[in-house]
Design a protein around this motif. Structure first.
Motif, PDB file in Angstrom:
ATOM      1  N   LEU A 169       0.827  -1.206   0.000  1.00 33.83           N
ATOM      2  CA  LEU A 169       0.000   0.000   0.000  1.00 33.83           C
ATOM      3  C   LEU A 169       0.861   1.255   0.000  1.00 33.83           C
ATOM      4  N   THR A 170       2.067   1.156   0.522  1.00 31.11           N
ATOM      5  CA  THR A 170       2.936   2.322   0.612  1.00 31.11           C
ATOM      6  C   THR A 170       3.601   2.580  -0.728  1.00 31.11           C
ATOM      7  N   GLY A 171       3.529   3.823  -1.178  1.00 33.56           N
ATOM      8  CA  GLY A 171       4.163   4.195  -2.431  1.00 33.56           C
ATOM      9  C   GLY A 171       3.301   5.164  -3.213  1.00 33.56           C
ATOM     10  N   ILE A 172       3.856   5.639  -4.312  1.00 35.16           N
ATOM     11  CA  ILE A 172       3.141   6.579  -5.164  1.00 35.16           C
ATOM     12  C   ILE A 172       3.696   6.487  -6.576  1.00 35.16           C
ATOM     13  N   ALA A 173       2.819   6.670  -7.549  1.00 31.83           N
ATOM     14  CA  ALA A 173       3.231   6.864  -8.934  1.00 31.83           C
ATOM     15  C   ALA A 173       2.766   8.266  -9.317  1.00 31.83           C
ATOM     16  N   ASP A 174       3.705   9.130  -9.678  1.00 37.19           N
ATOM     17  CA  ASP A 174       3.339  10.525  -9.934  1.00 37.19           C
ATOM     18  C   ASP A 174       4.160  11.071 -11.089  1.00 37.19           C
ATOM     19  N   ARG A 175       3.500  11.861 -11.914  1.00 39.14           N
ATOM     20  CA  ARG A 175       4.165  12.579 -13.000  1.00 39.14           C
ATOM     21  C   ARG A 175       3.779  14.048 -12.900  1.00 39.14           C
ATOM     22  N   GLN A 176       4.779  14.930 -12.828  1.00 36.99           N
ATOM     23  CA  GLN A 176       4.527  16.367 -12.770  1.00 36.99           C
ATOM     24  C   GLN A 176       5.299  17.049 -13.892  1.00 36.99           C
ATOM     25  N   ALA A 177       4.665  18.016 -14.543  1.00 34.77           N
ATOM     26  CA  ALA A 177       5.309  18.725 -15.647  1.00 34.77           C
ATOM     27  C   ALA A 177       4.975  20.205 -15.573  1.00 34.77           C
ATOM     28  N   ILE A 178       5.968  21.035 -15.870  1.00 38.73           N
ATOM     29  CA  ILE A 178       5.808  22.488 -15.946  1.00 38.73           C
ATOM     30  C   ILE A 178       6.454  22.958 -17.238  1.00 38.73           C
ATOM     31  N   LYS A 179       5.765  23.812 -17.969  1.00 35.34           N
ATOM     32  CA  LYS A 179       6.313  24.365 -19.204  1.00 35.34           C
ATOM     33  C   LYS A 179       5.912  25.830 -19.291  1.00 35.34           C
ATOM     34  N   LEU A 180       6.908  26.722 -19.219  1.00 38.60           N
ATOM     35  CA  LEU A 180       6.644  28.157 -19.183  1.00 38.60           C
ATOM     36  C   LEU A 180       7.497  28.871 -20.222  1.00 38.60           C
TER      37      LEU A 180
END
Length: 351
Positions: A132-143
């Motif tokens: 149960l412990t954990g994370i799948a994450d995608r973050q993106a920034i474009k400026l």
């Protein structure tokens, strides 16, 4: 945009990513469905439900969507998917949205909102930890920022897969940041940063990789006088810092500078190299024996190598007349950096 202002958002993002990375690793990989399967229209986020899953919206608001994503296979698992974008965002995460974040966490006790129709006992990972412990994450920034003097671009992408989401053989944290500035006078500045790390089941970092590469180019007549009326000649500077260690350094090896200074390493050590080079032209400060004073290629370079796990002094090499890099080891430091191609033209000027 000065260098200090450029780096502040990067440092904050790296600190956030490092915090999220401190989660146990398990053998089961994620996310349950591929990232980027959604779009936004004026802040309204729409996401299709993949084949083999049932989906139910838990909460929604401008720029925000949260839903349960549950496998329909017998004993299938459930996840909470959260998508965040701007409150007026329109587009897709791979087509230039200014900001997007998509994450999955594993849900306990069955499918959200539909009762417990899957096993309530959490599965265990390869090291006996609950998955149960954990994370799948995608973050993106474009400026992009366009002023009367320059165009500035900033891109940032972070992939985090820890705990149940960890992929064997891939970094738990993978961050890329790109900064690019082009002035109206022809100056260009490029900086690319890559940060990767692995973490064990106790959340401790077991491996790291850091690549930092910058290149600066400008026409010669921007900041110096010249008797030559042409301004197509350029000057350039480049810096590369590479470091790799822990379980990302899996094989023994060695590296030597041109003057014989060398290092050796074993699997699990941490090794680093730094290279800095400069090429410039001058119409007034050089004279070749067979030519009148004129435009010459002036170069200098520095390179170092070090094994942070031994007591040996860092190796340093500096030379005039060559920008380098003087030697390079793709294993383990990755692709060889280089000076940008710039023209220097014929010799001209007065004796």
């Amino acid at each position: 945009m000065n260098c200090e202002n450029k780096m502040r958002p990067a440092l904050m993002m790296i600190n956030v990513a490092s915090f999220l990375a401190l989660a146990p690793i398990a053998a089961v990989a994620g996310p349950p469905v591929p990232f980027n399967g959604w779009s936004a229209s004026n802040g309204t986020i729409a996401a299709s439900c993949p084949t083999g899953f049932s989906c139910e919206v838990v909460g929604t608001s401008p720029g925000f969507l949260q839903r349960s994503v549950s496998s329909t296979a017998p004993g299938g698992l459930s996840y909470v998917q959260t998508i965040v974008a701007g409150s007026t965002a329109s587009g897709t995460p791979l087509a230039g949205l200014p900001f997007s974040d998509e994450g999955f966490v594993r849900a306990a006790g069955g499918r959200l909102g539909t009762g417990s129709d899957i096993p309530t006992a959490p599965q265990t990972g390869g090291q006996g930890q609950t998955s149960l412990t954990g994370i799948a994450d995608r973050q993106a920034i474009k400026l992009q920022n366009i002023t009367s003097n320059a165009t500035q671009n900033f891109e940032y992408a972070a992939m985090i897969k820890t705990g149940w989401a960890a992929d064997a053989g891939q970094p738990n944290v993978d961050i890329t940041q790109i900064i690019k500035e082009t002035s109206n006078t022809g100056k260009t500045f490029d900086a690319v940063t890559l940060i990767q790390s692995n973490n064990n089941s106790d959340g401790l970092q077991t491996g790291t990789r850091l690549n930092y590469d910058t290149v600066f180019v400008q026409p010669t007549r921007i900041d110096q006088s010249s008797e030559d009326s042409r301004n197509s000649y350029k000057e350039s500077q480049a810096v590369s810092i590479r470091q790799v260690g822990g379980d990302m350094l899996s094989a023994a090896g060695s590296a030597s500078l041109p003057d014989g200074q060398n290092i050796t390493w074993q699997p699990g050590d941490t090794v680093t190299t730094m290279w800095g080079g400069q090429r410039m032209t001058s119409t007034d400060e050089c004279k070749w024996e067979s030519r009148p004073r004129g435009r010459c290629d002036l170069a200098q370079g520095f390179q170092s190598i070090d094994n942070l796990n031994d007591a040996k002094e860092i190796g340093r090499y500096f030379v005039f007349g060559n920008a380098g890099p003087f030697a390079w080891w793709e294993n383990p430091f990755g692709p060889r950096p280089g000076m940008p191609a710039v023209s220097f033209g014929p010799s001209r000027g007065k004796d």
